[in-house]
Design a protein around this motif. Structure first.
Motif, PDB file in Angstrom:
ATOM      1  N   ASP A 281      37.263  40.187  49.444  1.00  0.00           N
ATOM      2  CA  ASP A 281      38.389  39.256  49.360  1.00  0.00           C
ATOM      3  C   ASP A 281      38.650  38.838  47.908  1.00  0.00           C
ATOM      4  O   ASP A 281      39.804  38.710  47.480  1.00  0.00           O
ATOM      5  CB  ASP A 281      38.134  38.022  50.225  1.00  0.00           C
ATOM      6  N   ARG A 282      37.575  38.622  47.148  1.00  0.00           N
ATOM      7  CA  ARG A 282      37.744  38.264  45.735  1.00  0.00           C
ATOM      8  C   ARG A 282      38.382  39.410  44.950  1.00  0.00           C
ATOM      9  O   ARG A 282      39.249  39.193  44.099  1.00  0.00           O
ATOM     10  CB  ARG A 282      36.395  37.882  45.112  1.00  0.00           C
ATOM     11  N   PHE A 283      37.940  40.630  45.215  1.00  0.00           N
ATOM     12  CA  PHE A 283      38.475  41.806  44.527  1.00  0.00           C
ATOM     13  C   PHE A 283      39.969  41.954  44.816  1.00  0.00           C
ATOM     14  O   PHE A 283      40.776  42.214  43.910  1.00  0.00           O
ATOM     15  CB  PHE A 283      37.705  43.047  44.986  1.00  0.00           C
ATOM     16  N   VAL A 284      40.346  41.786  46.071  1.00  0.00           N
ATOM     17  CA  VAL A 284      41.763  41.878  46.447  1.00  0.00           C
ATOM     18  C   VAL A 284      42.573  40.771  45.777  1.00  0.00           C
ATOM     19  O   VAL A 284      43.638  41.010  45.201  1.00  0.00           O
ATOM     20  CB  VAL A 284      41.927  41.817  47.985  1.00  0.00           C
ATOM     21  N   ALA A 285      42.077  39.551  45.851  1.00  0.00           N
ATOM     22  CA  ALA A 285      42.810  38.412  45.287  1.00  0.00           C
ATOM     23  C   ALA A 285      42.999  38.560  43.776  1.00  0.00           C
ATOM     24  O   ALA A 285      44.082  38.281  43.246  1.00  0.00           O
ATOM     25  CB  ALA A 285      42.067  37.108  45.605  1.00  0.00           C
ATOM     26  N   ASP A 286      41.956  39.002  43.087  1.00  0.00           N
ATOM     27  CA  ASP A 286      42.043  39.168  41.631  1.00  0.00           C
ATOM     28  C   ASP A 286      43.127  40.182  41.267  1.00  0.00           C
ATOM     29  O   ASP A 286      43.929  39.954  40.343  1.00  0.00           O
ATOM     30  CB  ASP A 286      40.699  39.623  41.062  1.00  0.00           C
ATOM     31  N   ASN A 287      43.163  41.298  41.963  1.00  0.00           N
ATOM     32  CA  ASN A 287      44.131  42.339  41.605  1.00  0.00           C
ATOM     33  C   ASN A 287      45.539  42.003  42.093  1.00  0.00           C
ATOM     34  O   ASN A 287      46.526  42.391  41.461  1.00  0.00           O
ATOM     35  CB  ASN A 287      43.668  43.683  42.165  1.00  0.00           C
ATOM     36  N   ARG A 288      45.636  41.255  43.176  1.00  0.00           N
ATOM     37  CA  ARG A 288      46.956  40.777  43.615  1.00  0.00           C
ATOM     38  C   ARG A 288      47.550  39.857  42.545  1.00  0.00           C
ATOM     39  O   ARG A 288      48.746  39.918  42.241  1.00  0.00           O
ATOM     40  CB  ARG A 288      46.816  40.063  44.950  1.00  0.00           C
ATOM     41  N   GLN A 289      46.696  39.004  41.971  1.00  0.00           N
ATOM     42  CA  GLN A 289      47.145  38.097  40.918  1.00  0.00           C
ATOM     43  C   GLN A 289      47.582  38.875  39.678  1.00  0.00           C
ATOM     44  O   GLN A 289      48.598  38.559  39.055  1.00  0.00           O
ATOM     45  CB  GLN A 289      46.011  37.124  40.569  1.00  0.00           C
ATOM     46  N   LYS A 290      46.833  39.913  39.320  1.00  0.00           N
ATOM     47  CA  LYS A 290      47.171  40.707  38.132  1.00  0.00           C
ATOM     48  C   LYS A 290      48.525  41.390  38.288  1.00  0.00           C
ATOM     49  O   LYS A 290      49.316  41.452  37.340  1.00  0.00           O
ATOM     50  CB  LYS A 290      46.082  41.754  37.886  1.00  0.00           C
ATOM     51  N   ILE A 291      48.796  41.904  39.485  1.00  0.00           N
ATOM     52  CA  ILE A 291      50.085  42.563  39.716  1.00  0.00           C
ATOM     53  C   ILE A 291      51.213  41.536  39.738  1.00  0.00           C
ATOM     54  O   ILE A 291      52.292  41.753  39.181  1.00  0.00           O
ATOM     55  CB  ILE A 291      50.039  43.375  41.024  1.00  0.00           C
ATOM     56  N   ALA A 292      50.963  40.408  40.379  1.00  0.00           N
ATOM     57  CA  ALA A 292      51.996  39.366  40.485  1.00  0.00           C
ATOM     58  C   ALA A 292      52.394  38.817  39.126  1.00  0.00           C
ATOM     59  O   ALA A 292      53.574  38.510  38.872  1.00  0.00           O
ATOM     60  CB  ALA A 292      51.506  38.239  41.391  1.00  0.00           C
ATOM     61  N   THR A 293      51.436  38.686  38.205  1.00  0.00           N
ATOM     62  CA  THR A 293      51.714  38.118  36.878  1.00  0.00           C
ATOM     63  C   THR A 293      52.142  39.173  35.865  1.00  0.00           C
ATOM     64  O   THR A 293      52.497  38.836  34.731  1.00  0.00           O
ATOM     65  CB  THR A 293      50.465  37.394  36.336  1.00  0.00           C
ATOM     66  N   GLY A 294      52.109  40.436  36.262  1.00  0.00           N
ATOM     67  CA  GLY A 294      52.486  41.504  35.351  1.00  0.00           C
ATOM     68  C   GLY A 294      51.364  41.984  34.465  1.00  0.00           C
ATOM     69  O   GLY A 294      51.560  42.855  33.611  1.00  0.00           O
ATOM     70  N   GLU A 295      50.182  41.399  34.635  1.00  0.00           N
ATOM     71  CA  GLU A 295      49.034  41.843  33.833  1.00  0.00           C
ATOM     72  C   GLU A 295      48.692  43.296  34.128  1.00  0.00           C
ATOM     73  O   GLU A 295      48.226  44.033  33.262  1.00  0.00           O
ATOM     74  CB  GLU A 295      47.831  40.940  34.117  1.00  0.00           C
ATOM     75  N   LEU A 296      48.936  43.702  35.366  1.00  0.00           N
ATOM     76  CA  LEU A 296      48.702  45.092  35.760  1.00  0.00           C
ATOM     77  C   LEU A 296      50.020  45.665  36.261  1.00  0.00           C
ATOM     78  O   LEU A 296      50.602  45.168  37.242  1.00  0.00           O
ATOM     79  CB  LEU A 296      47.638  45.172  36.859  1.00  0.00           C
ATOM     80  N   TYR A 297      50.514  46.704  35.573  1.00  0.00           N
ATOM     81  CA  TYR A 297      51.777  47.338  35.945  1.00  0.00           C
ATOM     82  C   TYR A 297      51.484  48.689  36.592  1.00  0.00           C
ATOM     83  O   TYR A 297      50.943  49.586  35.925  1.00  0.00           O
ATOM     84  CB  TYR A 297      52.645  47.523  34.701  1.00  0.00           C
ATOM     85  N   PRO A 298      51.791  48.867  37.898  1.00  0.00           N
ATOM     86  CA  PRO A 298      51.448  50.108  38.599  1.00  0.00           C
ATOM     87  C   PRO A 298      52.112  51.356  38.021  1.00  0.00           C
ATOM     88  O   PRO A 298      51.679  52.466  38.299  1.00  0.00           O
ATOM     89  CB  PRO A 298      51.937  49.846  40.029  1.00  0.00           C
ATOM     90  N   GLY A 299      53.170  51.170  37.207  1.00  0.00           N
ATOM     91  CA  GLY A 299      53.783  52.323  36.574  1.00  0.00           C
ATOM     92  C   GLY A 299      52.989  52.840  35.391  1.00  0.00           C
ATOM     93  O   GLY A 299      53.265  53.930  34.868  1.00  0.00           O
ATOM     94  N   ASP A 300      52.003  52.060  34.933  1.00  0.00           N
ATOM     95  CA  ASP A 300      51.122  52.474  33.839  1.00  0.00           C
ATOM     96  C   ASP A 300      50.013  53.336  34.428  1.00  0.00           C
ATOM     97  O   ASP A 300      49.108  52.827  35.092  1.00  0.00           O
ATOM     98  CB  ASP A 300      50.541  51.227  33.160  1.00  0.00           C
ATOM     99  N   ARG A 301      50.089  54.633  34.196  1.00  0.00           N
ATOM    100  CA  ARG A 301      49.168  55.553  34.849  1.00  0.00           C
ATOM    101  C   ARG A 301      47.718  55.252  34.488  1.00  0.00           C
ATOM    102  O   ARG A 301      46.836  55.308  35.346  1.00  0.00           O
ATOM    103  CB  ARG A 301      49.513  57.000  34.488  1.00  0.00           C
ATOM    104  N   ALA A 302      47.451  54.942  33.249  1.00  0.00           N
ATOM    105  CA  ALA A 302      46.076  54.657  32.834  1.00  0.00           C
ATOM    106  C   ALA A 302      45.536  53.416  33.542  1.00  0.00           C
ATOM    107  O   ALA A 302      44.387  53.394  34.007  1.00  0.00           O
ATOM    108  CB  ALA A 302      46.002  54.488  31.322  1.00  0.00           C
ATOM    109  N   ALA A 303      46.364  52.374  33.629  1.00  0.00           N
ATOM    110  CA  ALA A 303      45.934  51.147  34.295  1.00  0.00           C
ATOM    111  C   ALA A 303      45.714  51.382  35.783  1.00  0.00           C
ATOM    112  O   ALA A 303      44.758  50.868  36.384  1.00  0.00           O
ATOM    113  CB  ALA A 303      46.979  50.045  34.089  1.00  0.00           C
ATOM    114  N   LEU A 304      46.595  52.180  36.384  1.00  0.00           N
ATOM    115  CA  LEU A 304      46.463  52.470  37.806  1.00  0.00           C
ATOM    116  C   LEU A 304      45.220  53.319  38.072  1.00  0.00           C
ATOM    117  O   LEU A 304      44.514  53.125  39.063  1.00  0.00           O
ATOM    118  CB  LEU A 304      47.713  53.188  38.312  1.00  0.00           C
TER     119      LEU A 304
END
Length: 553
Positions: A384-407
């Motif tokens: 649950d913590r792992f999911v919540a952390d990455n949901r937050q990163k996507i929501a705030t733009g910290e993680l952009y799924p279009g960035d292949r390296a980040a994905l």
């Protein structure tokens, strides 16, 4: 604890008589054969509920269920939790053969000696390395070696499990059956082996001929049959029953026992494949538009070589912008377990409500490991913590799924959280070469390309996973699936040209995938498609197979 005579099926479900007998059997081992849609999985879930609620499986004994596929194993575990609650379901272990074998290896590794000896940090890889690595194919034989050579290991297994369920048993191989007999033959454990002999189309994979007869003799099991198909509408069930009269006469019912006019059967005759493709593409488009049928609830099945038979249909669907996914060996990428894993995870962390993806992830990550309550709680908390952390990163733009390296980094973190060995256990192919890494890389590349093109992440994932796409596949690949509407293309002598018993069984599997509508097509002429080495252009309708339908169409 409930008295045996007071137990009734959970959720007030009504079981057919033989299913009720199987669910509540105490003294006998059973060999249960059933047709598609007969509720085999539900019967096993109800049996688990009966054994646990009545104390027939006495605490601290456990129930062991072994399936052949990860999703089947997870589905059964989920049903048992739903039927009898988390506390009792904690004593229900549901594994694939390879997952069960790995648990034995991990627990009793020191029994292995000589060339079989393994270090504590051994891995599962593409080749055997003494003490360091084993292949996926080594797992079951090594587990057999452990059980056969160690009284301690064998007794520990027998002291743990008082009841054993074997699902889809018709596909059991010799090595897998050897593991079962090594663990339990001669013990007090009570068995229920469930399968569908009319669906045994996996002989190419080493399925043991006459496995039910062998098992019944070895374990003194009594045979029972489930006949009712609860998946299909009455009209379709009567057609299926007509086939059962030929394949297994004692198993057939009177049509009067299958009342009702619900369901639809069509036999469509075309001059050529172009006419066929145009009509079917229009029909599919209309079903989706006017009847609001989800595209994923529509399947096009072909006996063999669907990549050749469906060339014109693919073009016709593309012209009408109808989404479809072809499930042949070269094109079923999205249905790979690890691809589904990554896709489900991204669906969940993308922010939209995805209950099915969330459920599948929990089954794969937490509930499939056979953990005790405390371990399961900790695993769920970490997840649950792992999911919540990455949901937050996507929501705030910290993680952009279009960035292949980040994905790619996120996908690797997901694999690390689950454990690479656990992911390898999803499929035998993942233990060979770099297949697993290639699939992960391909998933990342395709999703990041879709997002980079400006597609919303949720929409991109839906398009990629083909949850909203018409399915095109061989009859073999349809085994175990179900759809509102099924089209069986090419019900012709030139399509079903093998041994009649085998072709009849395959055809039965195909028609029984349909819940509400079944469409059968025939062409007088099929031009040789690109890439076809051998081909007969002039076509002849398969009189027997169509005859089953014409009575009820």
């Amino acid at each position: 604890m409930m008295r045996v005579d007071r137990w009734t099926p959970s959720d007030n479900l009504k079981l057919e008589p033989n299913a009720l007998v199987a669910a509540t059997e105490i003294d006998r081992n059973l060999a249960l054969t059933a047709g598609p849609g007969a509720g085999k999985t539900e019967m096993l879930a109800q049996r688990a509920d009966f054994l646990l609620r009545t104390g027939t499986c006495r605490y601290p004994k456990r129930i062991l269920a072994i399936s052949f596929k990860v999703d089947a194993s997870q589905n059964l575990k989920a049903r048992v939790r739903k039927r009898c609650g988390l506390e009792l379901a904690a004593r229900f272990d549901s594994h694939t053969f390879h997952a069960f074998a790995k648990r034995l290896i991990d627990r009793f590794r020191l029994v292995l000696t000589g060339t079989d000896a393994l270090d504590a940090d051994y891995s599962i890889g593409q080749r055997r390395v003494q003490r360091q690595s084993i292949t996926f194919q080594d797992m079951v034989p090594l587990a057999v070696t452990i059980v056969e050579s160690s009284d301690i290991a064998r007794n520990a297994i027998r002291q743990t499990y008082s009841h054993v369920f074997l699902d889809e048993f018709q596909d059991c191989t010799k090595e897998q059956y050897a593991l079962i007999t090594a663990c339990f033959l001669g013990s007090a454990a009570k068995f229920v082996a469930v399968g569908d002999t009319k669906q045994r189309i996996m002989g190419w994979a080493g399925a043991l001929e006459g496995i039910f007869e062998t098992y019944a003799a070895d374990f003194e099991a009594e045979a029972l049959n489930l006949y009712q198909n609860f998946r299909s509408a009455p009209r379709l069930r009567r057609m299926q029953n007509a086939m059962v009269r030929v394949m297994d006469p004692p198993a057939a019912l009177d049509d009067a026992e299958l009342p009702g006019e619900d369901g639809e059967i069509e036999v469509l005759h075309f001059k050529n494949a172009t006419e066929e493709a145009s009509y079917l593409a229009d029909a599919i488009d209309s079903w989706m538009d006017k009847e609001a049928i989800e595209p994923s609830e529509i399947a096009v099945l072909v006996s063999k070589q669907q990549n050749l038979y469906c060339q014109e249909l693919r073009s016709a669907l593309q012209e009408r912008k109808v989404p479809f996914r072809e499930e042949d060996q070269a094109q079923d990428f999205a249905s790979e377990p690890v691809v589904r894993l990554v896709t489900d995870f991204l669906l969940v962390v993308s922010g939209s409500a995805q209950p099915e993806a969330f459920r599948r992830l929990l089954e794969a990550v937490v509930y499939s490991e056979g953990l005790d309550d405390e371990q399961e709680y900790r695993a769920r908390s970490r997840w649950d913590r792992f999911v919540a952390d990455n949901r937050q990163k996507i929501a705030t733009g910290e993680l952009y799924p279009g960035d292949r390296a980040a994905l790619a980094k996120l996908a690797q973190e997901l694999i690390d959280v689950i454990g690479r060995d656990a992911v390898v256990a999803f499929s035998a192919d993942y233990a060979q070469g770099n297949r697993l890494d290639q699939l992960i890389e391909g998933t990342v590349a395709r999703i990041s390309d879709l997002v980079e093109d400006g597609t919303d992440l949720s929409a991109a994932l839906a398009a990629f996973s083909a949850d909203r796409a018409v399915r095109i596949m061989s009859i073999h690949k349809s085994k175990g699936l179900e759809f509102h509407t099924v089209i069986v293309m090419g019900v012709e002598q030139q399509t079903f040209w093998g041994k009649i018993e085998e072709e009849r069984a395959a055809y039965f599997v195909g028609i029984s995938r349909a819940k509400q509508r079944l469409v059968l097509t025939i062409c007088d002429h099929r031009d040789r498609p690109d890439g076809a080495p051998r081909w007969t252009s002039q076509r002849t309708a398969h009189a027997e197979f169509l005859g089953y339908a014409e009575t009820y169409a």
